[in-house]
Scaffold this active site. Structure first.
Site, PDB file in Angstrom:
ATOM      1  N   ARG A  52      60.520 -61.643  18.856  1.00  0.00           N
ATOM      2  CA  ARG A  52      59.166 -61.103  18.992  1.00  0.00           C
ATOM      3  C   ARG A  52      59.220 -59.754  19.695  1.00  0.00           C
ATOM      4  O   ARG A  52      58.512 -58.817  19.341  1.00  0.00           O
ATOM      5  CB  ARG A  52      58.261 -62.077  19.770  1.00  0.00           C
ATOM      6  CG  ARG A  52      56.923 -61.453  20.159  1.00  0.00           C
ATOM      7  CD  ARG A  52      55.910 -62.471  20.658  1.00  0.00           C
ATOM      8  NE  ARG A  52      56.443 -63.381  21.641  1.00  0.00           N
ATOM      9  CZ  ARG A  52      56.627 -63.090  22.937  1.00  0.00           C
ATOM     10  NH1 ARG A  52      56.331 -61.894  23.397  1.00  0.00           N
ATOM     11  NH2 ARG A  52      57.110 -64.003  23.755  1.00  0.00           N
ATOM     12  N   TYR A 104      37.705 -48.885   4.870  1.00  0.00           N
ATOM     13  CA  TYR A 104      38.045 -50.200   4.340  1.00  0.00           C
ATOM     14  C   TYR A 104      37.177 -51.267   5.001  1.00  0.00           C
ATOM     15  O   TYR A 104      36.948 -51.229   6.211  1.00  0.00           O
ATOM     16  CB  TYR A 104      39.534 -50.464   4.591  1.00  0.00           C
ATOM     17  CG  TYR A 104      39.972 -51.872   4.324  1.00  0.00           C
ATOM     18  CD1 TYR A 104      39.710 -52.495   3.098  1.00  0.00           C
ATOM     19  CD2 TYR A 104      40.658 -52.597   5.291  1.00  0.00           C
ATOM     20  CE1 TYR A 104      40.111 -53.795   2.854  1.00  0.00           C
ATOM     21  CE2 TYR A 104      41.068 -53.894   5.054  1.00  0.00           C
ATOM     22  CZ  TYR A 104      40.785 -54.486   3.842  1.00  0.00           C
ATOM     23  OH  TYR A 104      41.178 -55.775   3.605  1.00  0.00           O
ATOM     24  N   ASP A 176      44.065 -43.717   9.341  1.00  0.00           N
ATOM     25  CA  ASP A 176      44.639 -44.684   8.410  1.00  0.00           C
ATOM     26  C   ASP A 176      45.196 -43.882   7.232  1.00  0.00           C
ATOM     27  O   ASP A 176      44.446 -43.321   6.448  1.00  0.00           O
ATOM     28  CB  ASP A 176      43.565 -45.667   7.945  1.00  0.00           C
ATOM     29  CG  ASP A 176      44.124 -46.768   7.046  1.00  0.00           C
ATOM     30  OD1 ASP A 176      45.140 -46.539   6.367  1.00  0.00           O
ATOM     31  OD2 ASP A 176      43.516 -47.859   7.001  1.00  0.00           O
ATOM     32  N   LYS A 201      50.788 -51.745   0.739  1.00  0.00           N
ATOM     33  CA  LYS A 201      50.390 -50.928  -0.396  1.00  0.00           C
ATOM     34  C   LYS A 201      51.550 -50.050  -0.879  1.00  0.00           C
ATOM     35  O   LYS A 201      52.568 -50.575  -1.316  1.00  0.00           O
ATOM     36  CB  LYS A 201      49.152 -50.106  -0.026  1.00  0.00           C
ATOM     37  CG  LYS A 201      48.047 -50.900   0.695  1.00  0.00           C
ATOM     38  CD  LYS A 201      47.587 -52.131  -0.069  1.00  0.00           C
ATOM     39  CE  LYS A 201      46.291 -52.731   0.456  1.00  0.00           C
ATOM     40  NZ  LYS A 201      46.344 -53.397   1.738  1.00  0.00           N
TER      41      LYS A 201
END
Length: 387
Positions: A52, A104, A176, A201
């Site tokens: 982690r 978005y 973004d 994406k």
């Protein structure tokens, strides 16, 4: 084997960050599929303790995206929304974030339904009007968050202008960069503080991985975001990190084809009598065309358009044969979606319609298929959609 500063981004895509494996000479970073690491003694280790906190495969990806975006440090998360959530977690109760008037739907939703509960507020502004935006920066505003091109209307915001406003008021600027990627646009070079990606994406590029990335421009932000990443734990696993590194290696050649196809399709749509409006920043008469030309390599591979009233968008989607009706974008295959009921359904109707996200709006993620086949599919679907 460390990355070097190459003259072209095409070389950095393949050789940047942490390249290969020093132990074996493998040209690909191995998948370190482990959760923990044996330590030599108390307080002594080989740089790794628990996955982690840090994993060599993820570290290679994080170094790569930092180099590509021109930032100080990169961070990999389990999704684009996990990356954005970590970035918004930099703020505290009483802070306000200004967002673009079309972003978005997931970005709006996490601010409106999650962070609002913790006292972090937001306001929706037209970030293309810099003079008006500057006047909206009140004492409680701590960041400006924009997409450019914005999702789904491909609105262009001046990155240099946003960075100047943020610095003037002592607040953070966040971009973004999912639609463009560092291959087409590098916000940090324009003065932006933080860049986020839904790496699902274009960076992944094959619709086979869900991931998010964030890059920061200075050491202080890097330390703060590293703490949040480790403390909240929404990290990307080693196998998905490996897939993302592999996807990034072909980003340049894929996007060259994506954008070549998109420009041809946008020009075809613009001349089609069935089309009411085309949104594509690569067209000379598009909103923000000149600004986009200055800050990006080209118009990207996303197109939105509206059919005229005599055509039915539901019939259009049903008639598509090659292009898939699906959420997401940026894969090698072309995808069409209906923002009002899919990607932006979480935004209230009155807000959607005010900014232009109408029920008739169609968003197209242009893939790398033969462009003649894509145009033929769009043509027959449009003809079949006549009421």
């Amino acid at each position: 084997m460390s990355g070097k500063n190459y003259k072209t981004i095409e070389s950095s895509l393949i050789h940047g960050g942490i390249y290969g494996d020093e132990l074996t000479g493998a040209v690909n970073v191995p998948i370190y599929q482990t959760s923990t690491y044996e330590q030599q003694a108390l307080g002594e280790n080989k740089g790794w303790e628990y996955s982690r906190t840090g994993n060599p495969t993820r570290a290679a990806l994080e170094a790569l995206i930092a180099e590509l975006e021109g930032g100080t440090a990169g961070f990999a998360f389990g999704s684009g929304m996990a990356a954005l959530t970590a970035v918004i977690s930099l703020f505290k109760s009483g802070d306000k974030i200004v967002i673009s008037s079309n972003v978005y739907g997931g970005t709006f939703r996490v601010l409106d339904k999650i962070f609002k509960n913790f006292g972090i507020s937001y306001s929706i502004e037209d970030t293309t009007d810099l003079a008006a935006l500057d006047k909206k920066i009140t004492a409680d505003v701590k960041a400006i968050l924009v997409e450019t091109p914005a999702n789904p209307l491909l609105t262009i915001t001046d990155l240099v202008g946003i960075a100047k406003i943020a610095k003037k008021h002592g607040i953070l600027s966040i971009v973004d960069n999912t639609f463009m990627t560092p291959y087409l646009q590098r916000p940090i070079e324009n003065g932006i503080d933080i860049v986020v990606h839904s790496a699902t994406k274009y960076l992944g590029g094959h619709s086979d991985v869900v991931a998010g990335l964030a890059v920061v421009h200075d050491k202080e932000l890097a330390e703060r975001l590293a703490f949040i990443q480790n403390a909240t734990g929404g990290v990307l696993g080693p196998f998905d990190s490996f897939l993302l590194i592999r996807g990034i290696k072909t980003l340049g050649v894929r996007l060259d084809r994506h954008t070549e196809n998109a420009l041809k399709i946008a020009k075809w749509l613009e001349k089609n009598e069935a089309i009411k409006k085309v949104y594509y920043p690569g067209l000379p008469d598009a909103q923000g065309y000149e600004i986009n030309k200055k800050q990006a390599k080209n118009g990207g591979a996303m197109i939105s358009f509206e059919l005229k009233e005599k055509y039915c968008h539901k019939k259009f989607f049903r008639s598509l044969k090659l292009i898939a009706l699906a959420e997401s974008l940026g894969g090698v295959e072309s995808l069409a979606c209906h923002p009002a009921s899919m990607t932006h359904a979480s935004i209230p109707r009155e807000i959607r319609e005010k900014v232009g996200i109408t029920d008739g709006l169609i968003r197209l993620s242009v893939g790398i298929e033969g462009v003649d086949d894509l145009i033929a599919d769009l043509s027959q679907a449009i003809e079949s959609s006549e009421k």
